[in-house]
Design a protein around this motif. Structure first.
Motif: not given
Length: 319
Positions: A123, A199, A203, A207-208
């Motif tokens: 992401s 964020t 996410s 996933n990030a």
């Protein structure tokens, strides 16, 4: 096929730091196609500088008549990057960020390597954030993804990164598809924790990662955590965290419990260590009171200041 990267920088009364940020962006080993610069009604000559700015990357400057804070500025800049410049990736940062030469190249490489290994891009990809002397900046600690599977951790490692849950708006590369899917930040946060909420939102189900080789300097006045002695800004810390925990679906229920406990502990330490405890207590009480009411929509905040054009991008999901 090359990807279109659009950088977004939000600035307010920090002309010299803004020049450093733009030099960092335009000195990279890989350059964005455009840099969108949102000037939050600066009064220090920033407008004059931007009026004559002519760097090696095309600049799209937006001058606002009112300071909307970092949160409002990113709403404007990110919408512009997606709608006006058809971004595949949006690379965002504050005006005290200095991306190092390989920051964008390494972030792009990591995103593509992750996609090759997993079949889906992260992401967002966050740069490693350091202070001016090269030490990891405590203000920009990445929140790890608790409970990440071994497979996900290995995939991130193969891409040169580690699994994270949230990051600050100091050099993060966002897949523009996530912006189209999840909307924009919440402008009413003004400053602080808009990046935590956003964020975490994008996410939550994708996933990030953070990447060691992608580096950005954060030119804060001192080396320390944001909560060391925030003064009157403590109000925003309290109000906005309360909004994250009660008004947003960015965090899972168990994450809200864990993060709330950590916030209460940190607030107590901040007040206890401050030379002006009464000011912080006032900010705490005001923040708790105002946090009981939901943040305004982006349309309401930007009404008469900047016309948002796509309702699908005007705010995130709420609990």
């Amino acid at each position: 096929m090359s990807k279109n990267v659009v950088a977004v920088v939000v600035t307010y009364n920090r002309r010299e730091l803004l020049e450093t940020t733009l030099r960092g962006i335009t000195s990279g080993t890989v350059l964005p196609s455009t840099v969108v610069i949102v000037d939050n009604a600066s009064t220090d000559g920033t407008a004059d500088f931007l009026a004559t700015y002519n760097g090696p990357v095309a600049a799209d400057t937006v001058r606002l008549d009112q300071n909307l804070g970092g949160a409002g500025g990113f709403v404007v800049g990110m919408e512009r990057a997606v709608l006006d410049h058809a971004a595949d990736y949006v690379w965002i940062m504050d005006d005290d960020t200095e991306p190092q030469p390989g920051a964008l190249e390494e972030a792009l490489a990591a995103s593509q390597a992750y996609a090759a290994a997993s079949g889906d891009e992260p992401s967002f990809v966050a740069s490693r954030v350091v202070w001016t002397d090269g030490r990891d900046h405590p203000m920009n600690r990445m929140r790890p993804r608790l409970g990440a599977s071994e497979e996900d951790r290995e995939t991130a490692s193969r891409a040169g990164g580690v699994q994270i849950r949230t990051a600050s708006f100091v050099s993060i590369l966002i897949d523009a598809g996530q912006i189209r899917r999840h909307g924009l930040p919440i402008a009413d946060y003004f400053i602080w924790n808009d990046d935590l909420e956003y964020t975490a939102r994008i996410s939550r189900r994708q996933n990030a990662i953070s990447v060691e080789k992608s580096v950005a300097n954060h030119h804060t006045k001192s080396f320390g955590d944001a909560g060391a002695d925030p003064g009157a800004r403590f109000y925003y810390e309290v109000r906005n965290k309360l909004w994250v925990y009660t008004r947003s679906s960015a965090l899972t229920p168990w994450e809200k419990v864990l993060y709330s406990g950590a916030s209460i502990r940190n607030w107590s330490r901040t007040i206890a260590g401050s030379p002006n405890k009464s000011l912080l207590v006032q900010g705490l009480l005001r923040g708790l009171l105002h946090g009981l009411k939901a943040p305004r929509s982006n349309e309401q905040v930007l009404n008469g200041i900047y016309p948002l054009r796509d309702v699908r991008l005007t705010g995130g999901p709420v609990a």
